[in-house]
Write a protein that holds these residues in place. Sequence first.
Motif, PDB file in Angstrom:
ATOM      1  N   GLU A 167       0.836  -1.195   0.000  1.00 33.59           N
ATOM      2  CA  GLU A 167       0.000   0.000   0.000  1.00 33.59           C
ATOM      3  C   GLU A 167       0.871   1.244   0.000  1.00 33.59           C
ATOM      4  OE1 GLU A 167      -3.911  -0.376   2.365  1.00 33.59           O
ATOM      5  OE2 GLU A 167      -2.445  -1.551   3.509  1.00 33.59           O
ATOM      6  N   ILE A 168       0.450   2.243  -0.734  1.00 32.20           N
ATOM      7  CA  ILE A 168       1.137   3.531  -0.746  1.00 32.20           C
ATOM      8  C   ILE A 168       0.103   4.607  -1.049  1.00 32.20           C
ATOM      9  CG2 ILE A 168       1.772   3.256  -3.188  1.00 32.20           C
ATOM     10  CD1 ILE A 168       4.314   4.864  -2.572  1.00 32.20           C
ATOM     11  N   ILE A 169       0.209   5.717  -0.336  1.00 34.35           N
ATOM     12  CA  ILE A 169      -0.746   6.803  -0.557  1.00 34.35           C
ATOM     13  C   ILE A 169       0.021   8.105  -0.786  1.00 34.35           C
ATOM     14  CG2 ILE A 169      -2.550   5.704   0.828  1.00 34.35           C
ATOM     15  CD1 ILE A 169      -1.948   7.734   3.033  1.00 34.35           C
ATOM     16  N   PRO A 170      -0.513   9.001  -1.625  1.00 32.79           N
ATOM     17  CA  PRO A 170       0.117  10.307  -1.838  1.00 32.79           C
ATOM     18  C   PRO A 170      -0.191  11.213  -0.658  1.00 32.79           C
ATOM     19  CG  PRO A 170      -1.895  10.162  -3.107  1.00 32.79           C
ATOM     20  CD  PRO A 170      -1.723   8.825  -2.442  1.00 32.79           C
ATOM     21  N   LEU A 171       0.725  12.128  -0.385  1.00 28.58           N
ATOM     22  CA  LEU A 171       0.577  12.949   0.809  1.00 28.58           C
ATOM     23  C   LEU A 171       1.284  14.294   0.617  1.00 28.58           C
ATOM     24  CD1 LEU A 171      -0.595  12.394   3.729  1.00 28.58           C
ATOM     25  CD2 LEU A 171       1.769  11.971   4.419  1.00 28.58           C
ATOM     26  N   SER A 172       0.726  15.309   1.225  1.00 28.97           N
ATOM     27  CA  SER A 172       1.400  16.599   1.304  1.00 28.97           C
ATOM     28  C   SER A 172       1.069  17.205   2.661  1.00 28.97           C
ATOM     29  CB  SER A 172       0.950  17.542   0.187  1.00 28.97           C
ATOM     30  OG  SER A 172       1.582  18.802   0.333  1.00 28.97           O
ATOM     31  N   VAL A 173       2.095  17.447   3.467  1.00 33.14           N
ATOM     32  CA  VAL A 173       1.872  17.933   4.834  1.00 33.14           C
ATOM     33  C   VAL A 173       2.612  19.245   5.079  1.00 33.14           C
ATOM     34  CG1 VAL A 173       1.393  15.673   5.820  1.00 33.14           C
ATOM     35  CG2 VAL A 173       3.763  16.460   5.663  1.00 33.14           C
ATOM     36  N   SER A 174       2.924  19.960   4.012  1.00 30.80           N
ATOM     37  CA  SER A 174       3.629  21.224   4.154  1.00 30.80           C
ATOM     38  C   SER A 174       2.802  22.186   5.004  1.00 30.80           C
ATOM     39  CB  SER A 174       3.885  21.846   2.774  1.00 30.80           C
ATOM     40  OG  SER A 174       4.456  23.129   2.909  1.00 30.80           O
ATOM     41  N   PRO A 175       3.414  22.809   6.022  1.00 34.25           N
ATOM     42  CA  PRO A 175       2.649  23.708   6.902  1.00 34.25           C
ATOM     43  C   PRO A 175       2.222  25.011   6.224  1.00 34.25           C
ATOM     44  CG  PRO A 175       4.986  23.791   7.442  1.00 34.25           C
ATOM     45  CD  PRO A 175       4.821  22.685   6.434  1.00 34.25           C
ATOM     46  N   ASP A 176       2.869  25.354   5.126  1.00 31.18           N
ATOM     47  CA  ASP A 176       2.541  26.624   4.471  1.00 31.18           C
ATOM     48  C   ASP A 176       1.747  26.463   3.180  1.00 31.18           C
ATOM     49  OD1 ASP A 176       4.551  25.435   3.073  1.00 31.18           O
ATOM     50  OD2 ASP A 176       5.886  27.176   3.020  1.00 31.18           O
ATOM     51  N   ARG A 177       1.260  25.215   2.922  1.00 28.63           N
ATOM     52  CA  ARG A 177       0.417  24.982   1.748  1.00 28.63           C
ATOM     53  C   ARG A 177      -0.765  24.117   2.165  1.00 28.63           C
ATOM     54  NH1 ARG A 177       3.763  23.667  -3.624  1.00 28.63           N
ATOM     55  NH2 ARG A 177       2.085  24.950  -4.467  1.00 28.63           N
ATOM     56  N   GLU A 178      -1.758  24.053   1.321  1.00 29.85           N
ATOM     57  CA  GLU A 178      -2.920  23.221   1.638  1.00 29.85           C
ATOM     58  C   GLU A 178      -2.498  21.762   1.698  1.00 29.85           C
ATOM     59  OE1 GLU A 178      -7.495  22.331   0.102  1.00 29.85           O
ATOM     60  OE2 GLU A 178      -6.257  23.842  -0.906  1.00 29.85           O
ATOM     61  N   GLN A 179      -2.846  21.125   2.816  1.00 34.37           N
ATOM     62  CA  GLN A 179      -2.441  19.735   2.994  1.00 34.37           C
ATOM     63  C   GLN A 179      -3.331  18.801   2.183  1.00 34.37           C
ATOM     64  OE1 GLN A 179      -2.155  18.929   7.212  1.00 34.37           O
ATOM     65  NE2 GLN A 179      -0.301  20.166   7.395  1.00 34.37           N
ATOM     66  N   TYR A 180      -2.805  17.605   1.948  1.00 35.60           N
ATOM     67  CA  TYR A 180      -3.499  16.659   1.058  1.00 35.60           C
ATOM     68  C   TYR A 180      -3.402  15.253   1.613  1.00 35.60           C
ATOM     69  CZ  TYR A 180      -4.225  13.832  -3.208  1.00 35.60           C
ATOM     70  OH  TYR A 180      -4.653  12.899  -4.130  1.00 35.60           O
TER      71      TYR A 180
END
Length: 242
Positions: A167-180
Amino acid sequence: AEKPEPIRICLLGQVGAGKSSVINALTEGWQAETSALPSTDRGLVYECKVDGIPFLRLLDLPGLNGDPKNEKILFEEMVQSDMVLWVLRANQPGRKLDQVFGDHFQAWQSKHLHYQAPSIIGLLNQVDRLGNISDWNPPYDLSDDSDKAVLIREALAFNKDVLHLDEIIPLSVSPDREQYNVDTLRQMLKDKYGQALNVQLNRRRRETSGFSASREWKRARQAAGALFTLITKDREKERGNT
């Protein structure tokens, strides 16, 4: 039976993959009761109480850097965990360190088929940096043909294949951009709690049983030696009587 311990989740990944950022995103968004336990040379442990599941312990490990001593420590922590979050930077130019470490884990699994190994979830982090960095407007439907969706889909397939991830999921956790996809990760941890608990119980049963082939062989030799001594004494006694 003893009560289960908090589920132990270790975060692996190369230096700069964003492990600490993932933990921050999880704990803040969860509105969890979070505390940092005393750190060790093996990482920093965060204990979180989350609605719907008991305590979790998130272990933020040092990054993979090719140092054999460091990777020996990381591997020991990995096989003693109940779940592994493998954080992969989406725009990382090389995967060799991850691949070598993953091959090591697979080799270990093949030799320990009676162990219930921790499940590994790949987190393809920083997907917002794929392609045009300024083009970021989540959420994305990964089945469509937009440039960003295509790039994310291709990166997921590549990393899943290279590291043999289930299993693998895409992710974005940048504090200064919209998270995903942080909510998706939280839900996945909840869904996988039972499986992680079984891994923990399996490991604790092994530890409680204390079975060791070398120890059992030593005991057998000691028992055989004691038996030989007893037989020798009996024969000497019989000779003395005659």
